[in-house]
Design a protein around this motif. Structure first.
Motif, PDB file in Angstrom:
ATOM      1  N   THR A   1       0.845  -1.297  -0.649  1.00  0.00           N
ATOM      2  CA  THR A   1      -0.053  -0.138   0.549  1.00  0.00           C
ATOM      3  C   THR A   1       0.588   1.399   0.341  1.00  0.00           C
ATOM      4  O   THR A   1       0.261   2.788  -0.038  1.00  0.00           O
ATOM      5  N   TYR A   2       1.984   1.233   0.578  1.00  0.00           N
ATOM      6  CA  TYR A   2       2.524   2.363   0.983  1.00  0.00           C
ATOM      7  C   TYR A   2       4.400   2.459  -0.197  1.00  0.00           C
ATOM      8  O   TYR A   2       4.633   2.969  -0.252  1.00  0.00           O
ATOM      9  N   ASN A   3       4.197   1.139  -0.777  1.00  0.00           N
ATOM     10  CA  ASN A   3       5.818   0.345  -1.623  1.00  0.00           C
ATOM     11  C   ASN A   3       5.549  -0.314  -2.787  1.00  0.00           C
ATOM     12  O   ASN A   3       5.021  -1.702  -2.450  1.00  0.00           O
ATOM     13  N   PRO A   4       4.764   0.303  -4.001  1.00  0.00           N
ATOM     14  CA  PRO A   4       4.075  -0.505  -4.671  1.00  0.00           C
ATOM     15  C   PRO A   4       4.253  -1.238  -5.597  1.00  0.00           C
ATOM     16  O   PRO A   4       4.194  -2.077  -6.708  1.00  0.00           O
ATOM     17  N   LEU A   5       6.545  -1.001  -5.216  1.00  0.00           N
ATOM     18  CA  LEU A   5       6.885  -2.285  -6.139  1.00  0.00           C
ATOM     19  C   LEU A   5       7.174  -2.973  -5.037  1.00  0.00           C
ATOM     20  O   LEU A   5       8.259  -4.419  -5.227  1.00  0.00           O
ATOM     21  N   HIS A   6       7.111  -3.080  -4.019  1.00  0.00           N
ATOM     22  CA  HIS A   6       7.787  -4.558  -3.512  1.00  0.00           C
ATOM     23  C   HIS A   6       6.748  -5.777  -3.899  1.00  0.00           C
ATOM     24  O   HIS A   6       5.532  -6.193  -4.039  1.00  0.00           O
ATOM     25  N   HIS A   7       7.371  -7.273  -3.070  1.00  0.00           N
ATOM     26  CA  HIS A   7       7.038  -8.088  -4.410  1.00  0.00           C
ATOM     27  C   HIS A   7       6.488  -9.287  -3.240  1.00  0.00           C
ATOM     28  O   HIS A   7       6.642  -9.077  -2.079  1.00  0.00           O
ATOM     29  N   ALA A   8       5.557  -9.258  -3.660  1.00  0.00           N
ATOM     30  CA  ALA A   8       4.563 -10.425  -2.687  1.00  0.00           C
ATOM     31  C   ALA A   8       5.082 -11.534  -1.949  1.00  0.00           C
ATOM     32  O   ALA A   8       6.169 -11.617  -3.079  1.00  0.00           O
TER      33      ALA A   8
END
Length: 631
Positions: free
Chosen positions: A459-466
Motif C-alpha cells: 500500500t505504501y511501496n507498490p514495487l514490493h514483491h509479494a
C-alpha cells in the motif's frame, strides 16, 4: 444694725450655704449615677466584644480547617463542636436531606459531642445519628428551606417527634423535662444553589437577637463553603479516575486497582479473573447512524456492565470500544458464566434506531492461566480477538500463556490495528485483510500473516514483491538461531519482522514514492517511522509492549550513526540488529523509483562495506554464511 437685722443676715447666709451644699450633693449624685451607668454599659460592651471575638475566632478556625484540606466529615464535626463549646449552645448538628427508593428522609451527618446528645441516645436506645429521620413538608425544616431563612421554634418535643415518630411519647417527655434547651434555631444550607440540608442549634434562650441571627448566617455560609469545597474536590477526584462518557472507571484507575488485586490474590492465594469486552461493529454504527449513536452504544455497554457486576467487581472503559472487568475471587469457570451473562444481556438490549448490539468477549484468570498480570492482560486481549475472529458475539476462554503461539499474537495485533483504524488505510483493502485474518485456521495462520504483511507493505511501496515477507521472517529466524537466542526472543522477532515498517503507512505517499532525491526535511520525516510505529500504532496494544523496543531501534547503527536514539554497539537489541540487516538485504534487491533492483551478490557486497559501521562484524559474517547457500 440691730440684733434682728443681724439674725436675718446670718439666717440668709446659712440658707445660702445649705443651698450650695444641697446643689453640690445633687451634682455628686448625678455624677455617681452616671458612673454606674457607664460601668454597666462598659460591662455590656465588653461582654459583646468577647462574644464577637469568640465568633470571629470560631469562623477563623473553620476557615483554617477548610484550607488544610481535611476530610469533610472531620471539618463538619469540628464546626459543630466549635460553636457548641465556644459560644455556649447546648447542642448543634447538621442534617442532610437524602433520598432512596422509599423517598426523602433526613440524616444527621455531624453533631456536637455533648452530654445532651449522650442522654438522648441512651434514652432512645439507638444513636440518633444512625437513624433515618422523617421529612415532613409541614415541619420547621421544610419551611426554613422553602423560605430560605433562619427559623426558631420553642416546640422542641413536637419537632423531635416529627422527625422520629417511632420514639414513644413518654421518652420524648423525659427528654424535654430534663433538658436545658428552650428553643431550636434552624438555618437552611445551600451549596451551589442546591439545597443541602440544615444547621441546627439547641439554645438555652428563647429569644433570638439580631446579632445572633447575623452571626449564625455567616457561620452557615462557612459550612456551605466547606461542603462546596469538599464536593468540588470529590468531583475532581472522580473525574481523574472516571470515564466521562460512561461513568465507569478509566484505564488509569483500572491499572492502579489491578495492582492492589494482584497483591491481595498473591497474599491470599486466591485467583481473580479479568473479562475483556470489545463492542462489535462500532465503526459501522458511527458511519451509518452518526457518532451520537455510537456513543449510545458505548453507554449501553457500560449500563449492562454496571447492572450485571457484583458490588466487589470493578468495570472500566479502557478506551474506544474496549472494556475490562475485574472479578475478585472468581476462577475461570465462574468468570465464563459471568461473561456469558454480560454478553447475553447486551445482545438483548434494543436501542433506538440502532437495534441490537453485540460484543466479543475474552476471559483470563490470574494464578490459573499465568501468575504474571501482564500475561493475563495479554491473554484476555487475545481471547477477545479470538472471539472477534470466530464470528463475534461470543465468549472465549484464554489459553495458558505456554500454549499461545506467536501467530495468534500477530494475528490479534493486526486485527487490533485494523479494527481500531489506527492507520489510514483504504476501506476495501482493510476489509480484505480482515477477511483473510478471520478465515484462516491454525495450519494456515502463518501464510495468512505473510500475505497480510505483504499487502500492507504494497500500500505504501507498490514495487514490493509479494512473498518477500515470508522470506524475511525465515531468514531472520535462522540468523537468530546462529546467536542462540531463546525461543521467546525468536517469537518476538517473528512478530517484529512482520510489523517493523508499519509506521510507513502514516507517512505521505508522495515522499515514500518520490522519484527525485529527497530533501533533508523529507529524509528526517521518513526517519520518524520507527517511532510512529512504536508509539502511535503499537503502544495502545497492551500485549505486545515487549515487541515495541525491537521495532523502535531497528534503524540504529552499530557505530551510533543511526536513528532515532543514536545508540550504538551492544546497547542495540540483537533482534533489532537482525531486522536491520535483513531489511537492508531485501530492500537492495527490490527496485526503487530512483534505481533498479540489485542482485543478491551486489546486495551482499554493499552489506560487507558497512560491516563495523551499520552492523557488527560477527553479524555480517553469520548473515553472509546463511545467504551464500541460496545464491
Amino acid at each position: 444694725m440691730s440684733f434682728l437685722d443681724n439674725l436675718k443676715d446670718i439666717y440668709r447666709k446659712v440658707s445660702e450655704v445649705e443651698s450650695a451644699i444641697y446643689n453640690g450633693k445633687q451634682d455628686y449624685l448625678e455624677i455617681y449615677e452616671r458612673n454606674l451607668q457607664l460601668e454597666k454599659e462598659i460591662k455590656e460592651r465588653t461582654k459583646e466584644l468577647n462574644i464577637a471575638n469568640k465568633r470571629m475566632l470560631t469562623l477563623q478556625h473553620i476557615w483554617d480547617m477548610m484550607n488544610a484540606s481535611r476530610p469533610l466529615q472531620s471539618v463538619l464535626e469540628t464546626i459543630v463542636n466549635s460553636i457548641q463549646g465556644e459560644l455556649g449552645y447546648l447542642h448543634c448538628n447538621i442534617i442532610k436531606k437524602c433520598e432512596d427508593e422509599n423517598g426523602t428522609y433526613l440524616s444527621v451527618i455531624a453533631q456536637s459531642n455533648d452530654e445532651s446528645i449522650k442522654r438522648v441516645d441512651n434514652l432512645i436506645k439507638t444513636p440518633i445519628q444512625t437513624k433515618k429521620l422523617v421529612f415532613d413538608n409541614e415541619s420547621i425544616y421544610a419551611k426554613a428551606a422553602k423560605e430560605k431563612k433562619i427559623m426558631q421554634t420553642l416546640a422542641i418535643g413536637e419537632t423531635l417527634k416529627g422527625v422520629a415518630p417511632d420514639i414513644p411519647d413518654e421518652i420524648i417527655e423525659e427528654i424535654i423535662e430534663h433538658s436545658e434547651s428552650k428553643s431550636i434555631i434552624t438555618i437552611p444550607l445551600y451549596t451551589r444553589k442546591s439545597h443541602f440540608g440544615w444547621f441546627n442549634v439547641f439554645s438555652s434562650r428563647k429569644e433570638l437577637t439580631t446579632g445572633e441571627t447575623d452571626f449564625l448566617t455567616i457561620f452557615a455560609q462557612q459550612i456551605e463553603m466547606a461542603i462546596t469545597i469538599a464536593d468540588l474536590f470529590e468531583e475532581v477526584k472522580a473525574q481523574a479516575v472516571t470515564d466521562a462518557l460512561t461513568g465507569l472507571y478509566n484505564r488509569r484507575y483500572f491499572e492502579e486497582y489491578l495492582k492492589k488485586e494482584v497483591r491481595r490474590a498473591n497474599r491470599q492465594k486466591q485467583p481473580f479473573s479479568v473479562i475483556g469486552l470489545d463492542l462489535d461493529h462500532l465503526k459501522e454504527i458511527n458511519d451509518k447512524f452518526g457518532h451520537a449513536y455510537g456513543d449510545l452504544a458505548i453507554r449501553t455497554v457500560a449500563k449492562v456492565l454496571k447492572k450485571n457486576a457484583r458490588s466487589i467487581d470493578t468495570a472500566a472503559r479502557m478506551g474506544g470500544e474496549e472494556f475490562n472487568v475485574i472479578l475478585p475471587g472468581v476462577d475461570s469457570s465462574g468468570a465464563m458464566i459471568a461473561a456469558e451473562r454480560i454478553r447475553k444481556a447486551l445482545e438483548n438490549e434494543n436501542l433506538e434506531t440502532i437495534g441490537h448490539i453485540t460484543a466479543s468477549v475474552g476471559v483470563a484468570t490470574f494464578l490459573e492461566h499465568s501468575d504474571n498480570i501482564e500475561d493475563i492482560l495479554e491473554l484476555t486481549d487475545q481471547a477477545m480477538y479470538q472471539s472477534k475472529r470466530n464470528g463475534r458475539n461470543q465468549v472465549t476462554l484464554a489459553k495458558p500463556i505456554s500454549e499461545t503461539s506467536w501467530q495468534e499474537v500477530a494475528v490479534n495485533t493486526f486485527m487490533d490495528i485494523l479494527s481500531k483504524h489506527n492507520i489510514p488505510l483504504d476501506e476495501e483493502v482493510s476489509n480484505n485483510i480482515i477477511n483473510k485474518l478471520e478465515n484462516h485456521n491454525n495450519d494456515t495462520s502463518k501464510e495468512a500473516l505473510y500475505t497480510v504483511a505483504d499487502m500492507l507493505t504494497q500500500t505504501y511501496n507498490p514495487l514490493h514483491h509479494a512473498g518477500v515477507m515470508k522470506s524475511k521472517v525465515l531468514l531472520a529466524v535462522s540468523l537468530a538461531k546462529r546467536f542462540d537466542l531463546p525461543k521467546d526472543e525468536i517469537d518476538k522477532l517473528k512478530i517484529a519482522t512482520l510489523l517493523y515498517d508499519i509506521g510507513n503507512l502514516m507517512l505521505p505517499a508522495e515522499i515514500l514514492q518520490k522519484k527525485s532525491p529527497l530533501t533533508e526535511e523529507e529524509r528526517n520525516h521518513i526517519k520518524e517511522h520507527p517511532l510512529i510505529a512504536a508509539r502511535e500504532i503499537l503502544k495502545p496494544i497492551s500485549y505486545i509492549q515487549d515487541i515495541i523496543p525491537i521495532i523502535e531501534h531497528h534503524h540504529e547503527n552499530w557505530d551510533g550513526s543511526g536513528y532515532p536514539a543514536k545508540i550504538a554497539g551492544e546497547a542495540i537489541p540483537m533482534t533489532s540488529q537482525i531486522i536491520l540487516i535483513v531489511d537492508a538485504y531485501y530492500a537492495l534487491m527490490e527496485p526503487r523509483t530512483y534505481r533498479a533492483e540489485l542482485t543478491p551478490k551486489q546486495a551482499i557486497e554493499i552489506i560487507k562495506q558497512d560491516a563495523g559501521k551499520k552492523w557488527n562484524q560477527t553479524l555480517v559474517q553469520e548473515f553472509i554464511s546463511l545467504v551464500d547457500h541460496d545464491i
